[in-house]
Design an enzyme around this catalytic site. Sequence first.
Site, short mmCIF file in Angstrom:
data_model
loop_
_atom_site.label_atom_id
_atom_site.label_comp_id
_atom_site.label_asym_id
_atom_site.label_seq_id
_atom_site.Cartn_x
_atom_site.Cartn_y
_atom_site.Cartn_z
CG LEU A 1 -7.53 -13.56 -18.00
CD1 LEU A 1 -6.33 -13.90 -18.86
CD2 LEU A 1 -7.17 -13.52 -16.52
CG ASP A 2 -11.13 -5.92 -17.78
OD1 ASP A 2 -11.88 -5.74 -18.77
OD2 ASP A 2 -10.56 -4.98 -17.19
CG LEU A 3 -7.48 -5.92 -23.26
CD1 LEU A 3 -6.27 -6.85 -23.16
CD2 LEU A 3 -8.00 -5.90 -24.70
#
Length: 224
Positions: free
Chosen positions: A13-15
Amino acid sequence: MTSANPPYRLALLDLDGTLTDSAPGILSSVRHAYATLGIAPPTDEALRLFVGPPLAETFALHGVPADRVPEAVAAYRDVYAAGRMLENSLYPGILECLTAVRDAGVRLAVATSKPEVYARRITAHFGIDPLVEGVYGATLDGTRGSKADVIAHALAATSPADAPPREEIVMVGDREHDVLGAAAHGIGCLGVSWGYAAPGELEEAGALRVVTTTDELARVLRGE
């Protein structure tokens, strides 16, 4: 109905722009950096491109001479680390989405171009940590900076012995560098529409699909 065997065993997951709306703190810190260097800042539209990609690369693309990029990064970090990183908020429905996906048996980890030391403070602050196996990011010294480098770091940490096949791993992100970084490892990327990509950016980069809500993201990751 949820699939008995979700299509993905691991989601990275990107932030920024994917889990959290981090633009306020990032953009105010970027403006501070330009003011410190005495360089006119880019337009507001261009400033939004600072959210997500490696910071040094983006400064270099927007008017900061190469020999002054380290100075710009240092000025940014002075105020960002002092508290502007928390000028930030979770996108609505994110925690519920992550909970549903994890409960369906999909392993989760954060993989961000943000320095890992900052990312860990943010995920702890917003209650993301209990839902993910780990938080993996860039190094402050730039030795691990690209999204491909961060993904390699996350993969090594999350699957040292029992690595899922690449087709059972997916990146989730909001910018083209998420798609391209995943592709460097033979991994597909689901784009999210609520982040900072320009129109068509994710599709042109080769995203598997672009989801428009956190409910849709949960359904796709669970194989519904």
